[in-house]
Write a protein that holds these residues in place. Structure first.
Motif, PDB file in Angstrom:
ATOM      1  N   GLY A  43     -15.890  -9.094  20.861  1.00 24.81           N
ATOM      2  CA  GLY A  43     -15.048 -10.095  21.486  1.00 24.81           C
ATOM      3  C   GLY A  43     -13.883 -10.467  20.590  1.00 24.81           C
ATOM      4  N   TYR A  44     -13.120 -11.451  21.042  1.00 18.19           N
ATOM      5  CA  TYR A  44     -11.911 -11.798  20.314  1.00 18.19           C
ATOM      6  C   TYR A  44     -12.219 -12.324  18.920  1.00 18.19           C
ATOM      7  CZ  TYR A  44     -11.945 -16.901  20.270  1.00 18.19           C
ATOM      8  OH  TYR A  44     -12.252 -18.206  19.985  1.00 18.19           O
ATOM      9  N   ARG A  45     -13.338 -13.036  18.742  1.00 14.42           N
ATOM     10  CA  ARG A  45     -13.662 -13.552  17.407  1.00 14.42           C
ATOM     11  C   ARG A  45     -13.910 -12.410  16.431  1.00 14.42           C
ATOM     12  NH1 ARG A  45     -17.354 -19.019  17.655  1.00 14.42           N
ATOM     13  NH2 ARG A  45     -16.036 -20.173  19.087  1.00 14.42           N
ATOM     14  N   ALA A  46     -14.711 -11.458  16.835  1.00 15.70           N
ATOM     15  CA  ALA A  46     -14.983 -10.312  15.954  1.00 15.70           C
ATOM     16  C   ALA A  46     -13.687  -9.573  15.629  1.00 15.70           C
ATOM     17  CB  ALA A  46     -16.002  -9.378  16.593  1.00 15.70           C
ATOM     18  N   ARG A  47     -12.785  -9.477  16.595  1.00 12.74           N
ATOM     19  CA  ARG A  47     -11.519  -8.785  16.337  1.00 12.74           C
ATOM     20  C   ARG A  47     -10.623  -9.563  15.375  1.00 12.74           C
ATOM     21  NH1 ARG A  47     -12.504  -7.500  21.716  1.00 12.74           N
ATOM     22  NH2 ARG A  47     -11.185  -9.160  22.516  1.00 12.74           N
ATOM     23  N   LEU A  48     -10.869 -10.859  15.190  1.00 17.10           N
ATOM     24  CA  LEU A  48     -10.105 -11.656  14.219  1.00 17.10           C
ATOM     25  C   LEU A  48     -10.643 -11.516  12.792  1.00 17.10           C
ATOM     26  CD1 LEU A  48      -9.589 -15.054  16.124  1.00 17.10           C
ATOM     27  CD2 LEU A  48      -7.846 -13.308  15.627  1.00 17.10           C
ATOM     28  N   MET A  49     -11.814 -10.925  12.630  1.00 14.17           N
ATOM     29  CA  MET A  49     -12.423 -10.811  11.299  1.00 14.17           C
ATOM     30  C   MET A  49     -11.638  -9.796  10.463  1.00 14.17           C
ATOM     31  SD  MET A  49     -16.466 -11.044  12.262  1.00 14.17           S
ATOM     32  CE  MET A  49     -17.075 -11.980  10.848  1.00 14.17           C
ATOM     33  N   ARG A  50     -11.262 -10.224   9.246  1.00 11.55           N
ATOM     34  CA  ARG A  50     -10.439  -9.404   8.350  1.00 11.55           C
ATOM     35  C   ARG A  50     -11.052  -9.380   6.951  1.00 11.55           C
ATOM     36  NH1 ARG A  50      -8.305  -9.319  12.713  1.00 11.55           N
ATOM     37  NH2 ARG A  50      -6.148  -9.613  13.311  1.00 11.55           N
ATOM     38  N   PRO A  51     -10.835  -8.275   6.232  1.00 18.09           N
ATOM     39  CA  PRO A  51     -11.319  -8.209   4.844  1.00 18.09           C
ATOM     40  C   PRO A  51     -10.790  -9.384   4.022  1.00 18.09           C
ATOM     41  CG  PRO A  51     -10.543  -6.056   5.562  1.00 18.09           C
ATOM     42  CD  PRO A  51     -10.153  -7.040   6.640  1.00 18.09           C
ATOM     43  N   GLY A  52     -11.668  -9.936   3.201  1.00 14.35           N
ATOM     44  CA  GLY A  52     -11.299 -11.045   2.328  1.00 14.35           C
ATOM     45  C   GLY A  52     -11.575 -12.414   2.902  1.00 14.35           C
ATOM     46  N   GLN A  53     -11.766 -12.530   4.208  1.00 11.45           N
ATOM     47  CA  GLN A  53     -12.059 -13.849   4.782  1.00 11.45           C
ATOM     48  C   GLN A  53     -13.442 -14.308   4.337  1.00 11.45           C
ATOM     49  OE1 GLN A  53     -11.653 -12.733   8.917  1.00 11.45           O
ATOM     50  NE2 GLN A  53      -9.625 -13.687   9.089  1.00 11.45           N
ATOM     51  N   PRO A  54     -13.603 -15.598   4.035  1.00 13.79           N
ATOM     52  CA  PRO A  54     -14.920 -16.114   3.666  1.00 13.79           C
ATOM     53  C   PRO A  54     -15.900 -16.019   4.835  1.00 13.79           C
ATOM     54  CG  PRO A  54     -13.187 -17.684   3.085  1.00 13.79           C
ATOM     55  CD  PRO A  54     -12.562 -16.620   3.951  1.00 13.79           C
ATOM     56  N   VAL A  55     -17.167 -15.827   4.499  1.00 13.27           N
ATOM     57  CA  VAL A  55     -18.230 -15.785   5.505  1.00 13.27           C
ATOM     58  C   VAL A  55     -19.447 -16.506   4.948  1.00 13.27           C
ATOM     59  CG1 VAL A  55     -19.107 -13.522   4.796  1.00 13.27           C
ATOM     60  CG2 VAL A  55     -19.491 -14.313   7.126  1.00 13.27           C
TER      61      VAL A  55
END
Length: 146
Positions: A43-55
């Motif tokens: 979905g759109y949230r997963a497509r917003l995930m980028r390397p370096g973002q905190p999780v």
């Protein structure tokens, strides 16, 4: 479900959940505290995930058995990928915290800055969930220094 649209402008961290009633997360993380990937819903949230973002890794399950809540913090290592079975997963660089450093759900609920976390309001929502910039800053006040 009335899901709030996530904006990269106000994204503090992604949050992925694991249910310790379905899988023995405590035993798994005692053996190996490294988390290299986690399932996410397409979905759109997963497509917003980028390397370096905190999780943030959130353990959930039956109350009273374990101190459920924030068990780990790390970074997205790469964009989500489609698995062999057609599901999506996101590569992570995350290490589960030592048990005394984990942040239990009750402590987060007691912090007025964190009482509105999506994971507390909609615990059954699919991965990934999120924290706003302000919520992630407040969560860091509960985490050990690194």
């Amino acid at each position: 479900m009335n899901e709030r649209r996530v904006s990269l402008d106000d994204l503090g961290a992604w949050l992925v959940k694991g249910n310790a009633d379905r899988v023995d997360l405590a035993a798994r993380f005692r053996r190996d505290p490294r988390v290299e990937s986690w399932c996410v819903r397409p979905g759109y949230r997963a497509r917003l995930m980028r390397p370096g973002q905190p999780v943030v890794l959130w353990a959930s399950g039956s109350r009273g058995r374990l101190p459920y809540g924030v068990w780990g913090v790390g970074r997205v290592a790469a964009p989500p990928v489609v698995d062999r079975d057609g599901g999506w997963s996101v590569p992570l660089d995350l290490t589960v915290l030592d048990e005394p450093d984990r942040v239990p759900r009750h402590r987060l609920r007691a912090d007025a800055r964190l009482g509105g976390l999506e994971v507390l309001r909609q615990p059954q929502a699919a991965n990934p969930s999120y924290l706003t910039v302000a919520q992630f800053a407040a969560l860091r006040d509960h985490l050990p220094p690194h």
